[in-house]
Design a protein around this motif. Structure first.
Motif, PDB file in Angstrom:
ATOM      1  N   HIS A 331       0.794  -1.161  -0.010  1.00 40.74           N
ATOM      2  CA  HIS A 331       0.063   0.022   0.081  1.00 40.74           C
ATOM      3  C   HIS A 331       0.808   1.193   0.011  1.00 40.74           C
ATOM      4  O   HIS A 331       0.520   2.209  -0.888  1.00 40.74           O
ATOM      5  CB  HIS A 331      -1.030   0.006   1.349  1.00 40.74           C
ATOM      6  CG  HIS A 331      -1.807   1.365   1.234  1.00 40.74           C
ATOM      7  ND1 HIS A 331      -2.822   1.514   0.367  1.00 40.74           N
ATOM      8  CD2 HIS A 331      -1.829   2.173   2.238  1.00 40.74           C
ATOM      9  CE1 HIS A 331      -3.333   2.688   0.777  1.00 40.74           C
ATOM     10  NE2 HIS A 331      -2.857   3.126   1.880  1.00 40.74           N
ATOM     11  N   ASN A 335       1.198   4.187  -3.052  1.00 39.23           N
ATOM     12  CA  ASN A 335       0.970   5.493  -2.520  1.00 39.23           C
ATOM     13  C   ASN A 335       2.050   6.293  -3.352  1.00 39.23           C
ATOM     14  O   ASN A 335       1.726   7.509  -4.016  1.00 39.23           O
ATOM     15  CB  ASN A 335       0.786   5.798  -1.107  1.00 39.23           C
ATOM     16  CG  ASN A 335      -0.582   5.379  -0.868  1.00 39.23           C
ATOM     17  OD1 ASN A 335      -1.744   5.343  -1.576  1.00 39.23           O
ATOM     18  ND2 ASN A 335      -0.765   5.436   0.581  1.00 39.23           N
ATOM     19  N   LYS A 338       1.439   6.719  -6.789  1.00 40.25           N
ATOM     20  CA  LYS A 338       0.286   7.747  -7.152  1.00 40.25           C
ATOM     21  C   LYS A 338       0.807   8.998  -6.899  1.00 40.25           C
ATOM     22  O   LYS A 338       0.378   9.894  -7.795  1.00 40.25           O
ATOM     23  CB  LYS A 338      -0.850   7.282  -6.096  1.00 40.25           C
ATOM     24  CG  LYS A 338      -1.631   6.231  -6.601  1.00 40.25           C
ATOM     25  CD  LYS A 338      -3.088   6.213  -5.912  1.00 40.25           C
ATOM     26  CE  LYS A 338      -2.933   6.100  -4.438  1.00 40.25           C
ATOM     27  NZ  LYS A 338      -4.055   6.090  -3.627  1.00 40.25           N
ATOM     28  N   TYR A 339       1.504   9.466  -5.970  1.00 44.05           N
ATOM     29  CA  TYR A 339       2.152  10.783  -5.647  1.00 44.05           C
ATOM     30  C   TYR A 339       3.248  11.060  -6.705  1.00 44.05           C
ATOM     31  O   TYR A 339       3.461  12.325  -6.424  1.00 44.05           O
ATOM     32  CB  TYR A 339       2.450  10.659  -4.222  1.00 44.05           C
ATOM     33  CG  TYR A 339       1.129  10.983  -3.245  1.00 44.05           C
ATOM     34  CD1 TYR A 339       0.603  12.169  -3.111  1.00 44.05           C
ATOM     35  CD2 TYR A 339       0.912   9.812  -2.443  1.00 44.05           C
ATOM     36  CE1 TYR A 339      -0.710  12.136  -2.256  1.00 44.05           C
ATOM     37  CE2 TYR A 339      -0.382   9.989  -1.516  1.00 44.05           C
ATOM     38  CZ  TYR A 339      -0.952  11.125  -1.204  1.00 44.05           C
ATOM     39  OH  TYR A 339      -1.938  11.166  -0.549  1.00 44.05           O
TER      40      TYR A 339
END
Length: 376
Positions: A331, A335, A338-339
């Motif tokens: 996870h 992230n 994604k960032y």
């Protein structure tokens, strides 16, 4: 000038990006209602949007959502509406029927008071109603209105369903085009949910214009032209060394050009100053993310040290911070992708910005220094 550190507003100060500008113009010509300008940090998305808006000859508004979020802790609808209206009115000639027309149209909404570009509300504004009025005015004038949201992923942090409002505009207001920029590409995609059946924008079309880093030859030519503007002579060997360090990230190349050509620092000092500034900037950008988990830092550290595979990164993180279950670790990795801090390819994970990579790799932060203020 090319080495101006502020976002560009004129085409002559925007190096290359002709293809991206042409694609933006095509989207407007076709009446497309949702345009996304995407790319990692410091590739010039804000500059491209500024130039595209100034050349469009359409009434337009531009809102820096990121600065609004960090100023107010969210994106309040009343403040967002004020900024849209002020920016839109300000884009029109101060004396002429277009400004007069939009002011009259907006003033017909109960509770809206306008004076020049100053906007006040006597009651909580209904942004959907206001956008409807703008769309109606634009249709009557045979115009298209462009509303740009810079770093639009911050709209998701407001507690307001702005994705639903965007869907309403796309579906019902044919004279408006919304332009959303995002450096946290995965986060923006998740917020919009164009492929998520549970989201309001599911199935809607959005044109995606992706900014890529300059090639090596483009990077060298950018530096050559920038120094030529300033009348500064720099050897080809120096340009090669600089591009080796900074790659094709135009924000870093511009900073180096400014320090070297405007402030007249020697090559070594210019690079040292650039990395000093970069360290402060990168740590500030990471601070919000790191406040949620200190392990984000150690994942980035692991990748910066050459660990590119899931297992190797996890082993480094567990060595420095203790055991973490596979699901939680995956996870955190997702992230960071994604960032925009990590990229995932067939070769594994990497940090796409060479300056960020070097800052993190050389950082002397130790686990004991970050455990206290950051949660696990």
């Amino acid at each position: 000038m090319l080495f101006d550190l502020q976002p560009k507003t004129k085409r002559e100060d925007l190096y290359d990006r002709e293809n991206e500008l042409s694609e933006f113009k095509e989207a407007l010509k076709l009446g497309e209602r949702l345009v996304l300008l995407l790319g990692i940090r410091r590739l010039g998305k804000s500059s491209l949007l500024n130039v595209a808006l100034s050349e469009s000859e359409h009434p337009h508004a531009k809102i820096d959502v990121r600065s609004m979020y960090f100023t107010h802790g969210s994106v309040p609808q009343e403040i967002l509406t004020k900024r849209i209206l002020s920016s839109l009115i300000g884009s029109l000639p101060s004396s002429g029927k277009l400004r007069l027309g939009i002011v009259e149209a907006l003033s017909s909404i109960r509770g809206v008071r306008l004076s020049g570009v100053h906007v006040e509300f006597e009651k909580k504004p209904d942004l959907a109603e206001i956008l409807e009025k703008i769309d109606s005015w634009a249709g009557n004038e045979g115009r298209r209105v462009i509303i740009g949201f810079d770093e639009a992923q911050y709209l998701r942090l407001s507690g307001i369903q702005y994705d639903g409002l965007i869907a309403y505009v796309v579906d019902n207001l044919p004279n408006l085009t919304l332009v959303l920029t995002g450096s946290e590409v995965g986060v923006l995609h998740e917020f919009l949910g164009l492929e998520n059946p549970r989201k309001p924008l599911f199935g809607r079309y959005a044109r995606e214009i992706v900014l890529e880093r300059f090639t090596r030859s483009e990077s060298i030519e950018f530096l050559e032209k920038g120094f030529e503007e300033l009348g500064v002579t720099v050897s080809s060997e120096e340009l090669e060394r600089v591009v080796d360090r900074l790659d094709g990230i135009v924000g870093w190349l511009s900073t180096y050009g400014y320090l070297r050509g405007v402030r007249k620092l020697p090559e070594k000092n210019a690079l040292e100053e650039l990395f000093r500034r970069a360290e402060a900037l990168v740590m500030d950008e990471l601070s919000s993310l790191l406040s949620h988990s200190r392990r984000y830092w150690f994942i980035l550290k692991a990748v910066s040290l050459g660990n590119t595979r899931w297992r190797g990164i996890k082993e480094y993180v567990e060595f420095t911070t203790g055991r973490i279950n596979d699901a939680k670790f995956s996870h955190l990795l997702k992230n960071l992708v994604k960032y925009g801090y990590l990229e995932k390819t067939a070769e594994g994970y990497s940090i796409p910005d060479p300056v960020v990579l070097e800052v993190i790799r050389k950082s002397q932060l130790k686990p004991r220094q970050v455990t206290s203020p950051w949660t696990s």
